[in-house]
Design a protein around this motif. Structure first.
Motif, PDB file in Angstrom:
ATOM      1  N   ALA A   1       0.820  -1.213   0.000  1.00 52.69           N
ATOM      2  CA  ALA A   1       0.000   0.000   0.000  1.00 52.69           C
ATOM      3  C   ALA A   1       0.854   1.262   0.000  1.00 52.69           C
ATOM      4  N   LEU A   2       2.006   1.218   0.655  1.00 53.68           N
ATOM      5  CA  LEU A   2       2.856   2.404   0.784  1.00 53.68           C
ATOM      6  C   LEU A   2       3.888   2.515  -0.329  1.00 53.68           C
ATOM      7  N   SER A   3       3.925   1.556  -1.226  1.00 46.91           N
ATOM      8  CA  SER A   3       4.881   1.586  -2.321  1.00 46.91           C
ATOM      9  C   SER A   3       4.662   2.854  -3.159  1.00 46.91           C
ATOM     10  N   PRO A   4       5.709   3.631  -3.425  1.00 50.70           N
ATOM     11  CA  PRO A   4       5.556   4.983  -3.983  1.00 50.70           C
ATOM     12  C   PRO A   4       5.039   5.063  -5.414  1.00 50.70           C
ATOM     13  N   GLN A   5       5.021   3.951  -6.162  1.00 46.95           N
ATOM     14  CA  GLN A   5       4.543   4.053  -7.545  1.00 46.95           C
ATOM     15  C   GLN A   5       3.027   4.130  -7.638  1.00 46.95           C
ATOM     16  N   LEU A   6       2.325   3.883  -6.533  1.00 48.83           N
ATOM     17  CA  LEU A   6       0.866   3.902  -6.564  1.00 48.83           C
ATOM     18  C   LEU A   6       0.342   5.334  -6.445  1.00 48.83           C
ATOM     19  N   PRO A   7      -0.708   5.671  -7.195  1.00 52.02           N
ATOM     20  CA  PRO A   7      -1.272   7.032  -7.146  1.00 52.02           C
ATOM     21  C   PRO A   7      -2.199   7.211  -5.946  1.00 52.02           C
ATOM     22  N   LEU A   8      -1.624   7.138  -4.759  1.00 49.87           N
ATOM     23  CA  LEU A   8      -2.393   7.257  -3.520  1.00 49.87           C
ATOM     24  C   LEU A   8      -1.886   8.438  -2.715  1.00 49.87           C
ATOM     25  N   PRO A   9      -2.682   8.954  -1.750  1.00 52.92           N
ATOM     26  CA  PRO A   9      -2.282  10.134  -0.979  1.00 52.92           C
ATOM     27  C   PRO A   9      -0.945   9.950  -0.256  1.00 52.92           C
ATOM     28  N   GLU A  10      -0.191  11.030  -0.168  1.00 57.94           N
ATOM     29  CA  GLU A  10       1.089  11.009   0.535  1.00 57.94           C
ATOM     30  C   GLU A  10       0.874  10.757   2.025  1.00 57.94           C
TER      31      GLU A  10
ATOM     32  N   SER B   1       5.012   8.114   6.106  1.00 54.85           N
ATOM     33  CA  SER B   1       5.751   6.862   6.208  1.00 54.85           C
ATOM     34  C   SER B   1       7.174   7.020   5.679  1.00 54.85           C
ATOM     35  N   THR B   2       8.119   6.358   6.323  1.00 54.04           N
ATOM     36  CA  THR B   2       9.512   6.381   5.867  1.00 54.04           C
ATOM     37  C   THR B   2       9.791   5.272   4.859  1.00 54.04           C
ATOM     38  N   PHE B   3       8.770   4.511   4.508  1.00 55.80           N
ATOM     39  CA  PHE B   3       8.939   3.468   3.496  1.00 55.80           C
ATOM     40  C   PHE B   3       8.834   4.134   2.131  1.00 55.80           C
ATOM     41  N   LYS B   4       9.944   4.174   1.379  1.00 54.27           N
ATOM     42  CA  LYS B   4       9.994   4.959   0.141  1.00 54.27           C
ATOM     43  C   LYS B   4      10.477   4.159  -1.068  1.00 54.27           C
ATOM     44  N   THR B   5      10.524   2.846  -0.969  1.00 56.73           N
ATOM     45  CA  THR B   5      10.998   2.038  -2.097  1.00 56.73           C
ATOM     46  C   THR B   5       9.867   1.148  -2.604  1.00 56.73           C
ATOM     47  N   ILE B   6       9.989   0.727  -3.860  1.00 57.73           N
ATOM     48  CA  ILE B   6       8.916  -0.041  -4.499  1.00 57.73           C
ATOM     49  C   ILE B   6       8.880  -1.475  -3.977  1.00 57.73           C
ATOM     50  N   TRP B   7       7.684  -1.926  -3.652  1.00 57.36           N
ATOM     51  CA  TRP B   7       7.463  -3.298  -3.199  1.00 57.36           C
ATOM     52  C   TRP B   7       6.176  -3.808  -3.832  1.00 57.36           C
ATOM     53  N   THR B   8       6.255  -4.943  -4.495  1.00 60.88           N
ATOM     54  CA  THR B   8       5.089  -5.528  -5.145  1.00 60.88           C
ATOM     55  C   THR B   8       5.061  -7.027  -4.843  1.00 60.88           C
ATOM     56  N   TRP B   9       4.013  -7.687  -5.327  1.00 61.24           N
ATOM     57  CA  TRP B   9       3.954  -9.146  -5.214  1.00 61.24           C
ATOM     58  C   TRP B   9       5.178  -9.781  -5.866  1.00 61.24           C
ATOM     59  N   ALA B  10       5.648  -9.166  -6.947  1.00 61.58           N
ATOM     60  CA  ALA B  10       6.811  -9.713  -7.645  1.00 61.58           C
ATOM     61  C   ALA B  10       8.038  -9.700  -6.742  1.00 61.58           C
ATOM     62  N   ASP B  11       8.231  -8.633  -5.977  1.00 62.06           N
ATOM     63  CA  ASP B  11       9.372  -8.558  -5.067  1.00 62.06           C
ATOM     64  C   ASP B  11       9.265  -9.614  -3.977  1.00 62.06           C
ATOM     65  N   LEU B  12       8.053  -9.817  -3.481  1.00 63.77           N
ATOM     66  CA  LEU B  12       7.861 -10.861  -2.474  1.00 63.77           C
ATOM     67  C   LEU B  12       8.225 -12.229  -3.035  1.00 63.77           C
ATOM     68  N   ARG B  13       7.757 -12.509  -4.248  1.00 66.43           N
ATOM     69  CA  ARG B  13       8.023 -13.819  -4.848  1.00 66.43           C
ATOM     70  C   ARG B  13       9.499 -14.004  -5.141  1.00 66.43           C
ATOM     71  N   LYS B  14      10.139 -12.943  -5.660  1.00 65.77           N
ATOM     72  CA  LYS B  14      11.565 -13.065  -5.969  1.00 65.77           C
ATOM     73  C   LYS B  14      12.379 -13.278  -4.705  1.00 65.77           C
TER      74      LYS B  14
END
Length: 247
Positions: A40-49, A52-65
């Motif tokens: 939810a906090l991954s910065p590539q999503l067009p959601l309100p600022e 949070s100090t979490f500023k790097t991209i995280w997706t299902w793909a990152d979890l799987r890798k």
């Protein structure tokens, strides 16, 4: 999904776990919650600022890798959410949120004092973003123009694409033939580029029907079909497949 990460369709692997509970232990719910918040906090999503100090991209793909990078023997040894924990922990270390030494120290601290209260935090803006993400999701469908090479009823060959890091193509379907059952409307992409595997820009997705007797000759039950949703990258005309083999 290399060999140890996609076992569907393989034979002689021994007993299969029939555990149906989503969470077996309480700590697993926390791992799922951490992963969801990171998504939810991954910065590539067009959601309100948020603050949070979490500023790097995280997706299902990152979890799987993260899980798939485990040594194969560890992959088989660890349970489902233990793989998640390993992948998430490695991600935080690799991206500088915590050092391996700090993580080891915290782990030892809780081993020595299991009843110690866990760190509590909360922020309404972060909570709202997580809730909004859960409601809206991150659909892979894209409204872009694409050309559909195949139609319902067409016979297609399944490619044997190269895989370096991650693939969405089950191993037991490679070099097999199937029939287009459904042509999905629109174009779809994955959460990240899969490199030589070939899933990058948005492309058509087909539901392909396979006959078990073709997948497992002389060793399959009758009167049912197997269906797989496959990116256009993974399917080609039978003539093209034959030409590739002859080349």
């Amino acid at each position: 999904m290399k060999l140890q990460h996609y076992l569907g369709g393989l034979e002689g692997l021994g007993p299969v776990s029939t555990e149906t509970r989503v969470f077996v232990e309480v700590w697993e719910t926390r791992i799922f919650g951490i992963h969801t918040a990171m998504m939810a906090l991954s910065p590539q999503l067009p959601l309100p600022e948020t603050p949070s100090t979490f500023k790097t991209i995280w997706t299902w793909a990152d979890l799987r890798k993260g899980a798939e990078s485990l040594n194969p023997f560890d992959y088989f040894r660890f349970r489902y959410y233990e793989k998640w924990l390993g992948g998430i922990s490695g991600y935080f270390i690799d991206n500088g949120y915590i050092t391996a030494e700090e993580l080891d120290a915290l782990t030892e601290e809780f081993y020595n004092e299991p009843s110690k209260p866990l760190h509590e935090a909360g922020d309404e803006a972060i909570d709202r973003r997580v809730v909004q993400y859960l409601v809206e999701g991150d659909s892979p469908k894209r409204n872009v123009g694409v050309t559909f090479e195949f139609k319902v009823g067409d016979t297609v060959a399944i490619r044997d694409v190269p895989t370096v890091e991650h693939t969405r193509l089950p191993g037991f379907l490679r070099n097999k033939f199937g029939t287009i059952e459904t042509v999905y409307d629109g174009a779809y992409t994955y959460l990240c580029d899969t490199g030589p595997d070939g899933v990058g820009a948005a492309m058509p997705v087909y539901c392909v029907r396979f006959e078990p007797s073709d997948l497992w000759p002389d060793n399959a039950e009758k009167n049912f079909s197997l269906y797989a949703d496959l990116y256009a990258r993974y399917v080609e005309a039978p003539e093209a497949a034959e030409a590739s083999k002859a080349a």
